[in-house]
Design a protein around this motif. Structure first.
Motif, PDB file in Angstrom:
ATOM      1  N   THR A 123       0.498  -1.926   9.347  1.00 25.19           N
ATOM      2  CA  THR A 123       1.641  -1.014   9.360  1.00 25.19           C
ATOM      3  C   THR A 123       2.784  -1.606  10.169  1.00 25.19           C
ATOM      4  O   THR A 123       2.585  -2.092  11.296  1.00 25.19           O
ATOM      5  CB  THR A 123       1.237   0.344   9.965  1.00 25.19           C
ATOM      6  OG1 THR A 123       0.157   0.902   9.202  1.00 25.19           O
ATOM      7  CG2 THR A 123       2.408   1.310   9.948  1.00 25.19           C
TER       8      THR A 123
ATOM      9  N   ARG B 108      13.092   2.583   7.215  1.00 26.74           N
ATOM     10  CA  ARG B 108      11.795   2.860   6.612  1.00 26.74           C
ATOM     11  C   ARG B 108      10.678   2.082   7.292  1.00 26.74           C
ATOM     12  O   ARG B 108      10.904   1.083   7.970  1.00 26.74           O
ATOM     13  CB  ARG B 108      11.827   2.509   5.117  1.00 26.74           C
ATOM     14  CG  ARG B 108      12.530   3.547   4.267  1.00 26.74           C
ATOM     15  CD  ARG B 108      12.723   3.054   2.840  1.00 26.74           C
ATOM     16  NE  ARG B 108      13.781   2.044   2.781  1.00 26.74           N
ATOM     17  CZ  ARG B 108      14.238   1.524   1.657  1.00 26.74           C
ATOM     18  NH1 ARG B 108      13.716   1.888   0.495  1.00 26.74           N
ATOM     19  NH2 ARG B 108      15.205   0.630   1.671  1.00 26.74           N
ATOM     20  N   SER B 109       9.456   2.557   7.055  1.00 22.25           N
ATOM     21  CA  SER B 109       8.238   1.873   7.482  1.00 22.25           C
ATOM     22  C   SER B 109       7.521   1.347   6.247  1.00 22.25           C
ATOM     23  O   SER B 109       7.865   1.693   5.110  1.00 22.25           O
ATOM     24  CB  SER B 109       7.330   2.841   8.249  1.00 22.25           C
ATOM     25  OG  SER B 109       7.968   3.320   9.406  1.00 22.25           O
ATOM     26  N   ALA B 110       6.506   0.528   6.470  1.00 24.15           N
ATOM     27  CA  ALA B 110       5.765  -0.055   5.356  1.00 24.15           C
ATOM     28  C   ALA B 110       4.308  -0.247   5.738  1.00 24.15           C
ATOM     29  O   ALA B 110       3.989  -0.469   6.912  1.00 24.15           O
ATOM     30  CB  ALA B 110       6.373  -1.398   4.947  1.00 24.15           C
ATOM     31  N   VAL B 111       3.440  -0.169   4.749  1.00 20.94           N
ATOM     32  CA  VAL B 111       2.013  -0.393   4.955  1.00 20.94           C
ATOM     33  C   VAL B 111       1.503  -1.345   3.887  1.00 20.94           C
ATOM     34  O   VAL B 111       1.795  -1.181   2.692  1.00 20.94           O
ATOM     35  CB  VAL B 111       1.217   0.933   4.887  1.00 20.94           C
ATOM     36  CG1 VAL B 111      -0.274   0.675   5.126  1.00 20.94           C
ATOM     37  CG2 VAL B 111       1.756   1.945   5.889  1.00 20.94           C
TER      38      VAL B 111
ATOM     39  N   SER C 160       0.821  -1.205   0.000  1.00 16.59           N
ATOM     40  CA  SER C 160       0.000   0.000   0.000  1.00 16.59           C
ATOM     41  C   SER C 160       0.856   1.257   0.000  1.00 16.59           C
ATOM     42  O   SER C 160       0.599   2.197  -0.745  1.00 16.59           O
ATOM     43  CB  SER C 160      -0.929   0.007   1.217  1.00 16.59           C
ATOM     44  OG  SER C 160      -1.705   1.176   1.266  1.00 16.59           O
ATOM     45  N   SER C 161       1.892   1.276   0.847  1.00 16.36           N
ATOM     46  CA  SER C 161       2.767   2.443   0.898  1.00 16.36           C
ATOM     47  C   SER C 161       3.648   2.493  -0.342  1.00 16.36           C
ATOM     48  O   SER C 161       3.985   1.458  -0.934  1.00 16.36           O
ATOM     49  CB  SER C 161       3.635   2.392   2.159  1.00 16.36           C
ATOM     50  OG  SER C 161       4.434   1.222   2.180  1.00 16.36           O
ATOM     51  N   GLU C 162       4.025   3.699  -0.744  1.00 16.20           N
ATOM     52  CA  GLU C 162       4.890   3.866  -1.913  1.00 16.20           C
ATOM     53  C   GLU C 162       6.214   3.157  -1.710  1.00 16.20           C
ATOM     54  O   GLU C 162       6.821   2.673  -2.674  1.00 16.20           O
ATOM     55  CB  GLU C 162       5.103   5.352  -2.206  1.00 16.20           C
ATOM     56  CG  GLU C 162       3.887   6.047  -2.764  1.00 16.20           C
ATOM     57  CD  GLU C 162       3.364   5.389  -4.040  1.00 16.20           C
ATOM     58  OE1 GLU C 162       4.193   5.040  -4.914  1.00 16.20           O
ATOM     59  OE2 GLU C 162       2.141   5.215  -4.150  1.00 16.20           O
ATOM     60  N   SER C 163       6.667   3.076  -0.459  1.00 16.54           N
ATOM     61  CA  SER C 163       7.938   2.405  -0.178  1.00 16.54           C
ATOM     62  C   SER C 163       7.911   0.938  -0.589  1.00 16.54           C
ATOM     63  O   SER C 163       8.942   0.374  -0.978  1.00 16.54           O
ATOM     64  CB  SER C 163       8.265   2.521   1.316  1.00 16.54           C
ATOM     65  OG  SER C 163       7.257   1.919   2.110  1.00 16.54           O
TER      66      SER C 163
ATOM     67  N   ARG D 181      -5.620  -2.068   7.188  1.00 13.43           N
ATOM     68  CA  ARG D 181      -4.254  -1.681   6.843  1.00 13.43           C
ATOM     69  C   ARG D 181      -3.308  -2.252   7.897  1.00 13.43           C
ATOM     70  O   ARG D 181      -3.604  -2.218   9.095  1.00 13.43           O
ATOM     71  CB  ARG D 181      -4.115  -0.156   6.806  1.00 13.43           C
ATOM     72  CG  ARG D 181      -4.768   0.489   5.610  1.00 13.43           C
ATOM     73  CD  ARG D 181      -4.989   1.978   5.840  1.00 13.43           C
ATOM     74  NE  ARG D 181      -3.740   2.700   6.072  1.00 13.43           N
ATOM     75  CZ  ARG D 181      -2.988   3.235   5.105  1.00 13.43           C
ATOM     76  NH1 ARG D 181      -3.374   3.109   3.842  1.00 13.43           N
ATOM     77  NH2 ARG D 181      -1.889   3.883   5.388  1.00 13.43           N
TER      78      ARG D 181
END
Length: 374
Positions: free
Chosen positions: A304, A256-259, A224-227, A302
Motif C-alpha cells: 500500500t 490518491r492511494s494505491a494497493v 489491486s486497488s480500483e484506482s 499487499r
C-alpha cells in the motif's frame, strides 16, 4: 489445480546448470555496462545506472504479509505475518536519459526494509530485500550470452540521436500492434515498441526465477486497488512532456492511494530428464514465460502506498544517488537463480562502485523510510 494435487518444484542447488565459461561472459558484461556508465558520465558530466538510468517516481509505503498462508506460500520473507516498510522506484530500461515517448520496458524496483533472516553472502549485515522487476513475465534474453548481446546493443546505440530512437520506437509500436491483432506479438518489438499506456496500470515481475524458501518462484506486483486497475491498458500521451511518466505518477499520488497485490508464481516439478528447452518451468532459460494455466499467480501480500509527493528533487537525488537495487540484495531464502540472475551480481556491484566514486557519493542500504526525503 488444488493445493493437494500440486507438485511444486523443490529448491536444490543442483537446479542451476552453470556453463563452464560463463565467468568470461560475466566479466565482459560488467565491462560493457561500465562502458555505458562511463560514456554517459562523459556526456552528462554525471554517472547514472547502466540500465534503468531514468527514474519516474519514488514512493514509500508498507508491504503486509497476511497470517495463515498455506505452506508453499509461507516461505522466506512471506513465512511470517507482519508489515514491512518499502521503497519503490519506477524507471525505464535504457542507460541514457531519453524522452518518455521513446518506448522501452518499464521497471519497478522494490526495497523491503526490516527483513529478518539469513542474508545472501554479499548482503550480510543488512536488513533489506530487493525485488527488481519489469513489466513482463519473462526476460528478453534466454541466457547470459544473449543478455550480453543486448547490453552490447545498448552500448552501440548510445550515439544514435534521440530523434532516431523515437522514430524507431513509434514505427515498432505500430508494427507490434498489427502483429498482436493477428496474434503474433514480437518479443523484440515489445522492447522498443511497447504501447503508450499508464505506468501505474502495469504488472511487474522478477521475470527470472529465484529461490522461494523450499521452492522456486517468480515474484510479481499487480494492481489491486480500483484506482490502479482502471489504469491498466489506459492510453496516455507520452509526447506531452519530456518527463511524461513522472508527471503521471505525480498527478496520481497528489490525491490518491494505491494497493498492489504481491504475487508468486511457483514452478512445478517436471521430469528431470527433460532438456531446459523442453521444460515449462526452466531455470536456465529466462526468456520462457511460465504457463499461468498450469501454475497461476498467487497472492502472498499487499503493498500500500498512500498520498504523497512522488518526485521531489531531494527524494529523487537520494534514491538515484545514494541507493542501489539488486536481485542479490536479500535473503538466502530468495537467492536469485539461473544464468541471467548470476550475470547480474558482478555487473551491478561494479556499476554501483563506479557511480559512487564518480559522483562522490556513499551508497548504502537504508535502515528506515524516514531517511527518504519528503
Amino acid at each position: 489445480m488444488s493445493e493437494g494435487t500440486t507438485s511444486y518444484l523443490p529448491f536444490s542447488p543442483a537446479l542451476e546448470k552453470a556453463a563452464p565459461d560463463e565467468h568470461v561472459i560475466f566479466d565482459e558484461l560488467s565491462r560493457t555496462m561500465q562502458h555505458i556508465t562511463r560514456t554517459m558520465a562523459s556526456h552528462y558530466r554525471h554517472a547514472y545506472r547502466p540500465v534503468h538510468a531514468k527514474s519516474h517516481g519514488v514512493l514509500v509505503g508498507m508491504l503486509e504479509v497476511p497470517p495463515d498462508l498455506p505452506e508453499p506460500l509461507a516461505q522466506g520473507l512471506f513465512a511470517k505475518a507482519g508489515a514491512h516498510p518499502v521503497i519503490l522506484r519506477f524507471s525505464t530500461n535504457p542507460g541514457d536519459l531519453l524522452a518518455d515517448n521513446v518506448s522501452s520496458p518499464r521497471g519497478l524496483a522494490v526495497k523491503v526494509l526490516k527483513v529478518e533472516g539469513e542474508k545472501l553472502p554479499n548482503h550480510v549485515g543488512n536488513d533489506t530485500q530487493d525485488f527488481v522487476c519489469v513489466n513482463a513475465n519473462a526476460f528478453s534474453a534466454p541466457d547470459p550470452k544473449g543478455f550480453l548481446e543486448q547490453i552490447k546493443l545498448f552500448d552501440r546505440t548510445l550515439a544514435v540521436s534521440e530523434g532516431v530512437k523515437h522514430a524507431v520506437s513509434v514505427s515498432a509500436r505500430a508494427t507490434n500492434a498489427v502483429l498482436k491483432a493477428v496474434h503474433l506479438p514480437s518479443a523484440t518489438l515489445e522492447g522498443i515498441g511497447a504501447p503508450a499506456t499508464h505506468i501505474l496500470g502495469e504488472s511487474f515481475s522478477t521475470v527470472a526465477p529465484l529461490r522461494y524458501g523450499n521452492y522456486v518462484a517468480k515474484i510479481g506486483f499487480a494492481p489491486s486497488s480500483e484506482s490502479l486497475k482502471k489504469l491498466t491498458g489506459e492510453s496516455v500521451d507520452l509526447g506531452a512532456d519530456y518527463n511524461a511518466l513522472q508527471e503521471l505518477i505525480e498527478i496520481f499520488f497528489r490525491h490518491r492511494s494505491a494497493v498492489w497485490d504481491v504475487r508468486v508464481q511457483l514452478a512445478l516439478a517436471e521430469d528431470p530428464k527433460l532438456d531446459e528447452k523442453d521444460k515449462d518451468f526452466p531455470i536456465e532459460k529466462a526468456d520462457v514465460a511460465w504457463p499461468e494455466e498450469k501454475s497461476p499467480w498467487q497472492t502472498v501480500g499487499r503493498m500500500t502506498v498512500t498520498q504523497q509527493r512522488s518526485y521531489s528533487d531531494a527524494r529523487q537525488l537520494f534514491v538515484d544517488e545514494q541507493m542501489s537495487f539488486s536481485p542479490w540484495h536479500g535473503l538466502a531464502a530468495h537467492q536469485p537463480l539461473g544464468g541471467i540472475m548470476r550475470a547480474r551480481l558482478k555487473a551491478y556491484e561494479e556499476a554501483k562502485k563506479f557511480r559512487a566514486q564518480r559522483n562522490a557519493r556513499v551508497i548504502a542500504e537504508p535502515k528506515s523510510i524516514d531517511e527518504i526525503p519528503a
